[in-house]
Scaffold this motif. Structure first.
Motif, short mmCIF file in Angstrom:
data_model
loop_
_atom_site.label_atom_id
_atom_site.label_comp_id
_atom_site.label_asym_id
_atom_site.label_seq_id
_atom_site.Cartn_x
_atom_site.Cartn_y
_atom_site.Cartn_z
N ARG A 65 -1.17 -29.78 -65.29
CA ARG A 65 -1.93 -28.65 -64.76
C ARG A 65 -3.25 -28.52 -65.48
N ALA A 66 -4.29 -28.17 -64.72
CA ALA A 66 -5.57 -27.84 -65.33
C ALA A 66 -6.17 -26.69 -64.55
N PRO A 87 -9.00 -26.27 -74.40
CA PRO A 87 -10.28 -25.91 -73.79
C PRO A 87 -11.23 -27.12 -73.75
N VAL A 88 -11.83 -27.37 -72.60
CA VAL A 88 -12.83 -28.44 -72.45
C VAL A 88 -14.08 -27.84 -71.80
N LEU A 91 -2.01 -26.91 -71.24
CA LEU A 91 -2.85 -26.63 -70.07
C LEU A 91 -4.32 -26.89 -70.41
N ILE A 92 -4.97 -27.72 -69.61
CA ILE A 92 -6.41 -27.97 -69.81
C ILE A 92 -7.20 -26.82 -69.18
N VAL A 93 -8.14 -26.25 -69.95
CA VAL A 93 -8.95 -25.14 -69.44
C VAL A 93 -10.43 -25.54 -69.47
N ASP A 94 -10.99 -25.75 -68.29
CA ASP A 94 -12.42 -26.08 -68.16
C ASP A 94 -13.20 -24.77 -68.26
N GLY A 115 -16.70 -18.22 -71.50
CA GLY A 115 -15.24 -18.30 -71.49
C GLY A 115 -14.72 -19.17 -72.61
N ALA A 116 -15.55 -20.15 -73.06
CA ALA A 116 -15.14 -21.06 -74.14
C ALA A 116 -14.81 -20.26 -75.40
N LYS A 117 -15.62 -19.23 -75.64
CA LYS A 117 -15.44 -18.44 -76.86
C LYS A 117 -14.12 -17.66 -76.81
N ILE A 118 -13.87 -17.04 -75.68
CA ILE A 118 -12.65 -16.22 -75.59
C ILE A 118 -11.42 -17.12 -75.44
#
Ligand code: G16
Length: 547
Positions: free
Chosen positions: A279-280, A240-241, A212-215, A221-224
């Protein structure tokens, strides 16, 4: 009842003078404006948080320094009450009053009056836990906040740089420690462990979902998300992107949940990465919102917003309560706002009770508390699911009579752990969605086909003074400026399936216009015509007229 520490208050308040030309307001999500003008507000919020804690017998109060979905130069601050929920309404008014006292003396005078009126026992202890997002203005603002906490003699705990939902979690975890309602270990790790353990139990035995891609909106949010990704391991592979938290001006810029929801587009940075059918999802700047999406076989973008999340999750909870034999004891209800797509409201209200409330998580949260299980989501992806204390008791005491009932009951129990019940939480909601998709073996497309969204458009209008806009009927109608709603009604009648409303934002200096219609071109036209009407009726710079 000891007295206010007037000397320490005055000397520290003098270091944080209020800008004379500004008026502050505790709005939809606390104080929110340019970070560069918030110093005095932070100091005063620190003092107020201490007083709130004293008023509540030393319970820990949370303070989050963030401007969430807003652009990087903005910042903000909101207070979190002991159970992790938003600050009680009445105190929002006190916060606004204190923030606007023009001088140090006026501030201390207002404080004394406030302490007296609310009968706050100053001899009580005070505890405050605070955190901030990744905005460059954060460290200086936190230091002003710390002066406020110190000035009132409160004990401060710095939770560092973390998401808004983690801070809400911490507040509840701290306040329930050692009680029967213990919410979890009071640390970021405790939060991650709780979510991960529940998720793993919920998907055990199901085929692993594709990555799953997570923007991450280039925000905290990048850290967590990175930590979550590590603890999930192969159970769910996250990619994570948009994780550039230190790149100037990257935060929420052409990425993140608000960008996707408002522009109804893929973040350009994902264009070369996202494959058809994959999915993203996008978080916002402080990771309390979540929007999913996918591209179909013809590379057409499809958005799965807060309304679609509510529909997916509510049906799953209903199925589980039936399977567990608890259908008659645990009833599910939905809370939405005026922004909910007409398609979703129709679909959901044919199945479950649905209530519409004004924008702002605090309104949704309180309405959702009235149900056994309250599913609340704003269309913008901000929401969660609440299990009432009675439902939790039912879940812990229910004796299943078959193995199938026992399995469903265990799933329900684990859902209460994977869901952050203190506030909308993008990452916890993401795990919840992934659980349902895994159980139903749904692709994005199958999820999307639950109901069809009506074409809609959201437009921002910069007006001379947004405070003249007043609404009623859960923000669906304007009562001020006088006469404007009549003109809106006349216009909307000409559009097939047209629905529109106008409301002042509580987080940005704009008025928002929402419109939907049966046909895309009509929804767009209606939104822009209403925006033009609003602009013309209320005056403003012709160069900024919406086009
Ligand atoms: C905040 C609130 C949300 C609200 C959003 C927009 O979100 O928490 O409940 O929907 O602002 O509010 P408005 O239309 O009044 O500007 P966030 O994610 O920015 O904290």
């Amino acid at each position: 009842m000891s007295a206010l520490p007037v000397d320490s208050l005055k000397s520290l308040a003098d270091l944080h003078p209020k800008p004379s030309h500004l008026t502050f307001q505790y709005g939809t999500a606390g104080f929110r404006t340019l970070g560069s003008v918030l110093d005095s507000v932070m100091f005063r919020v620190g003092v107020l948080a201490g007083l709130r804690s004293k008023k509540l017998d030393g319970k820990t109060i949370g303070v989050m320094v963030t401007a969430s979905h807003n652009p990087e130069p903005d910042n903000g601050v909101k207070l979190v009450d002991p159970r992790g929920e938003m600050l009680e309404n009445a105190w929002e008014v006190h916060a606004t009053t204190l923030a606007n006292a023009p001088t140090t003396d006026a501030f201390v005078e207002a404080l004394s009056a406030f302490v007296k009126a609310l009968k706050i026992d100053l001899s009580k202890p005070a505890r405050v836990v605070y955190a901030r997002d990744t905005r460059p203005s954060g460290p200086a603002l936190v230091s002003a906040l710390e002066d406020g906490i110190k000035a009132i003699g409160a004990e401060g705990r710095d939770a560092g740089v973390t998401t808004t939902p983690v801070l809400h979690y911490l507040v509840r975890a701290i306040n329930t420690k050692g009680t029967p309602e213990e919410y979890g270990e009071d640390s970021e790790e405790g939060y991650l462990n709780k979510l991960t353990a529940a998720f793993k139990k919920l998907v055990a035995g199901k085929p692993a979902s594709p990555p799953l891609i997570v923007d991450c909106a280039n925000g905290v949010g990048a850290k967590i998300a990175a930590k979550l990704s590590e603890s999930l391991g192969d159970t769910l592979r996250l990619i994570p992107v948009n994780t550039a938290t230190t790149t100037p001006e990257a935060l929420n810029n052409s990425c993140g949940a608000d960008y996707v929801k408002t522009s109804q587009k893929l973040p350009p940075s994902l264009a070369s990465q996202l494959k058809a059918g994959q999915r993203a999802c996008s978080l916002d700047g402080d990771a309390d919102r979540l929007i999913y999406y996918y591209l179909d076989d013809r590379s057409k973008f499809h958005m799965l917003d807060g309304d679609k999340i509510a529909a997916l999750v509510a049906a799953f909870v209903v199925d589980l309560t039936k399977a567990a034999g608890l259908e008659s004891q645990i009833k599910v209800g939905i809370v939405q706002t005026a922004y909910a797509n007409g398609g979703s409201t129709k679909y959901l209200s044919e199945r479950l009770p649905v209530k519409c409330v004004p924008t702002g998580v605090k309104h949704l949260h309180h309405a959702a508390e009235k149900y056994d299980v309250g599913v609340y989501f704003e269309a913008n992806g901000h929401g969660t699911v609440l299990f009432s204390p009675e439902s939790l008791k039912t879940l812990s005491s229910h004796q299943p009579s078959t193995p199938a009932q026992s399995t469903a009951l265990n799933y329900l129990v684990q859902l209460t752990n994977v869901i952050n019940q203190t506030v909308g939480d993008g990452l916890s909601d993401m795990l919840l969605v992934e659980v349902v998709l895994a159980h139903k073996a749904y692709s994005g497309e199958e999820w999307d086909s639950l109901y069809v969204d009506l074409p809609n458009r959201l437009v921002k209008v910069v007006v001379a003074n947004r405070n003249i806009f007043k609404t009623e009927d859960a923000e669906r109608r304007l009562v001020s400026p006088p006469g404007l709603q009549t003109k809106i009604d006349e216009l909307v009648r000409r559009y097939n399936g047209g629905r529109t409303f106008v409301r002042p934002s509580g987080t940005e200096d704009v008025v928002r216009v929402y419109a939907e219609a049966i046909v895309r071109s009509q929804a767009d036209e209606l939104a822009f015509r209403i925006a033009g009407l609003v602009y013309d009726e209320t005056g403003g710079d012709p160069a900024r007229r919406p086009v």
